[in-house]
Design a protein around this motif. Sequence first.
Motif, PDB file in Angstrom:
ATOM      1  N   LEU A  82       0.559  -1.301  -0.180  1.00  0.00           N
ATOM      2  CA  LEU A  82      -0.010   0.143   0.210  1.00  0.00           C
ATOM      3  C   LEU A  82       0.943   1.355  -0.052  1.00  0.00           C
ATOM      4  CD1 LEU A  82      -2.678  -0.370   2.282  1.00  0.00           C
ATOM      5  CD2 LEU A  82      -3.441  -0.688   0.447  1.00  0.00           C
ATOM      6  N   CYS A  83       2.092   1.622   0.928  1.00  0.00           N
ATOM      7  CA  CYS A  83       2.769   2.336   1.182  1.00  0.00           C
ATOM      8  C   CYS A  83       3.113   2.333  -0.762  1.00  0.00           C
ATOM      9  CB  CYS A  83       4.250   2.073   1.413  1.00  0.00           C
ATOM     10  SG  CYS A  83       3.207   3.303   3.879  1.00  0.00           S
ATOM     11  N   ALA A  84       3.849   1.444  -1.595  1.00  0.00           N
ATOM     12  CA  ALA A  84       4.313   1.576  -2.006  1.00  0.00           C
ATOM     13  C   ALA A  84       3.247   2.850  -3.797  1.00  0.00           C
ATOM     14  CB  ALA A  84       5.016   0.206  -3.372  1.00  0.00           C
ATOM     15  N   VAL A  85       2.021   2.305  -3.540  1.00  0.00           N
ATOM     16  CA  VAL A  85       1.051   2.614  -3.786  1.00  0.00           C
ATOM     17  C   VAL A  85       1.043   3.979  -3.515  1.00  0.00           C
ATOM     18  CG1 VAL A  85      -1.409   2.339  -4.510  1.00  0.00           C
ATOM     19  CG2 VAL A  85      -0.115  -0.062  -4.927  1.00  0.00           C
ATOM     20  N   VAL A  86       0.557   4.235  -2.993  1.00  0.00           N
ATOM     21  CA  VAL A  86      -0.320   5.826  -2.317  1.00  0.00           C
ATOM     22  C   VAL A  86       0.615   6.729  -2.176  1.00  0.00           C
ATOM     23  CG1 VAL A  86      -1.770   4.531  -0.952  1.00  0.00           C
ATOM     24  CG2 VAL A  86       0.245   5.257   0.302  1.00  0.00           C
ATOM     25  N   THR A  87       2.222   5.744  -1.809  1.00  0.00           N
ATOM     26  CA  THR A  87       3.484   7.089  -2.620  1.00  0.00           C
ATOM     27  C   THR A  87       3.316   7.421  -4.299  1.00  0.00           C
ATOM     28  OG1 THR A  87       5.043   5.678  -3.114  1.00  0.00           O
ATOM     29  CG2 THR A  87       4.896   6.089  -0.917  1.00  0.00           C
ATOM     30  N   ARG A  88       3.185   7.211  -4.562  1.00  0.00           N
ATOM     31  CA  ARG A  88       3.014   7.667  -6.044  1.00  0.00           C
ATOM     32  C   ARG A  88       1.094   7.884  -6.343  1.00  0.00           C
ATOM     33  NH1 ARG A  88       6.577   3.989  -5.081  1.00  0.00           N
ATOM     34  NH2 ARG A  88       7.742   3.805  -6.698  1.00  0.00           N
ATOM     35  N   ASN A  89       0.300   8.123  -5.354  1.00  0.00           N
ATOM     36  CA  ASN A  89      -0.788   9.023  -5.322  1.00  0.00           C
ATOM     37  C   ASN A  89      -2.159   8.444  -6.397  1.00  0.00           C
ATOM     38  OD1 ASN A  89      -0.298  11.436  -4.237  1.00  0.00           O
ATOM     39  ND2 ASN A  89       0.677  11.774  -5.468  1.00  0.00           N
ATOM     40  N   LEU A  90      -1.967   7.273  -6.210  1.00  0.00           N
ATOM     41  CA  LEU A  90      -3.236   5.608  -6.906  1.00  0.00           C
ATOM     42  C   LEU A  90      -4.333   5.900  -5.960  1.00  0.00           C
ATOM     43  CD1 LEU A  90      -0.246   4.060  -8.553  1.00  0.00           C
ATOM     44  CD2 LEU A  90      -2.228   5.721  -9.504  1.00  0.00           C
ATOM     45  N   VAL A  91      -5.608   5.571  -6.973  1.00  0.00           N
ATOM     46  CA  VAL A  91      -6.627   5.509  -5.954  1.00  0.00           C
ATOM     47  C   VAL A  91      -6.881   4.110  -5.846  1.00  0.00           C
ATOM     48  CG1 VAL A  91      -8.988   4.789  -6.538  1.00  0.00           C
ATOM     49  CG2 VAL A  91      -7.748   7.158  -7.338  1.00  0.00           C
ATOM     50  N   VAL A  92      -6.755   3.389  -4.388  1.00  0.00           N
ATOM     51  CA  VAL A  92      -6.743   1.976  -4.273  1.00  0.00           C
ATOM     52  C   VAL A  92      -7.874   1.475  -3.813  1.00  0.00           C
ATOM     53  CG1 VAL A  92      -5.855   0.755  -2.632  1.00  0.00           C
ATOM     54  CG2 VAL A  92      -4.441   2.145  -3.058  1.00  0.00           C
ATOM     55  N   ALA A  93      -8.224  -0.269  -4.379  1.00  0.00           N
ATOM     56  CA  ALA A  93      -9.677  -0.268  -4.270  1.00  0.00           C
ATOM     57  C   ALA A  93      -9.816  -1.635  -3.362  1.00  0.00           C
ATOM     58  CB  ALA A  93     -11.252   0.018  -5.334  1.00  0.00           C
ATOM     59  N   GLU A  94     -10.419  -2.349  -2.194  1.00  0.00           N
ATOM     60  CA  GLU A  94     -10.104  -3.155  -1.507  1.00  0.00           C
ATOM     61  C   GLU A  94     -11.005  -3.951  -1.864  1.00  0.00           C
ATOM     62  OE1 GLU A  94      -9.295  -0.131   1.763  1.00  0.00           O
ATOM     63  OE2 GLU A  94      -8.486  -3.022   2.634  1.00  0.00           O
ATOM     64  N   TYR A  95     -10.906  -5.754  -1.943  1.00  0.00           N
ATOM     65  CA  TYR A  95     -11.574  -6.704  -2.514  1.00  0.00           C
ATOM     66  C   TYR A  95     -11.707  -7.648  -1.136  1.00  0.00           C
ATOM     67  CZ  TYR A  95     -13.117  -4.005  -5.795  1.00  0.00           C
ATOM     68  OH  TYR A  95     -13.492  -2.844  -7.551  1.00  0.00           O
ATOM     69  N   ALA A  96     -12.580  -8.294  -0.451  1.00  0.00           N
ATOM     70  CA  ALA A  96     -12.349  -9.679   0.510  1.00  0.00           C
ATOM     71  C   ALA A  96     -12.113 -10.727  -0.636  1.00  0.00           C
ATOM     72  CB  ALA A  96     -13.359  -9.700   1.503  1.00  0.00           C
ATOM     73  N   PRO A  97     -11.213 -11.930  -0.242  1.00  0.00           N
ATOM     74  CA  PRO A  97     -11.226 -12.668  -0.839  1.00  0.00           C
ATOM     75  C   PRO A  97     -12.262 -13.281  -1.242  1.00  0.00           C
ATOM     76  CG  PRO A  97     -10.296 -13.104   0.958  1.00  0.00           C
ATOM     77  CD  PRO A  97     -10.756 -12.217   0.809  1.00  0.00           C
ATOM     78  N   LYS A  98     -13.432 -13.755  -0.842  1.00  0.00           N
ATOM     79  CA  LYS A  98     -14.607 -13.827  -1.328  1.00  0.00           C
ATOM     80  C   LYS A  98     -15.452 -12.957  -2.286  1.00  0.00           C
ATOM     81  CE  LYS A  98     -16.184 -16.847   2.640  1.00  0.00           C
ATOM     82  NZ  LYS A  98     -17.659 -17.383   3.524  1.00  0.00           N
ATOM     83  N   GLU A  99     -15.188 -11.600  -2.216  1.00  0.00           N
ATOM     84  CA  GLU A  99     -16.005 -11.068  -3.123  1.00  0.00           C
ATOM     85  C   GLU A  99     -14.989 -11.482  -4.453  1.00  0.00           C
ATOM     86  OE1 GLU A  99     -16.899  -6.484  -2.071  1.00  0.00           O
ATOM     87  OE2 GLU A  99     -15.198  -7.097  -1.185  1.00  0.00           O
TER      88      GLU A  99
END
Length: 173
Positions: A91-108
């Motif tokens: 997540l740090c690698a992603v957000v330090t590049r100002n990207l939008v993050v969506a989270e999904y549960a394994p079942k989803e």
Amino acid sequence: MTRILGVDPGSQRTGVGIIDTDAAGRTVHVFHATVKLLDNDSFMLRLKQLFEDLGAIIETYRPDEVAIERVFMAKNPDSALKLGQARGAALCAVVTRNLVVAEYAPKEVKQAVVGGGAADKTQIQHMVGVLLQLPGKLQADAADALAIALTHAHTRATTQRIGIPRTAWRRRR
């Protein structure tokens, strides 16, 4: 086209998958890999490698959005803690590049890709290969990452078609 990076975080191996998707939800495979972390001398160096390797992939492929698997509660608390730390590095690698993050549960993810929340790894590997028209068997972590990206692409297309935010139609836990 929107480029989506899917991440299946792990403390030993992290799956990475990138797809391009259009407004109708049609997808094209761009890249997939498994970041192998076990060659490091310590767990802290694994986290550093994950952060740096994922950052390099982001710089190379320039995704517009990121989808990551939400941590599930494992039977072993130590494993769950390490998984959470690996997820944090990703997540740090992603957000330090100002990207939008969506989270999904394994079942989803299993529901979206296979059609059932109890699907196993081989079913996910097979369906990801079919959906993205990839030859041969995919490595499990890379297949999971591509499945997460596909889930985000399908969810994204659906929310745009119906005009209701995802948070409004997700089942409350």
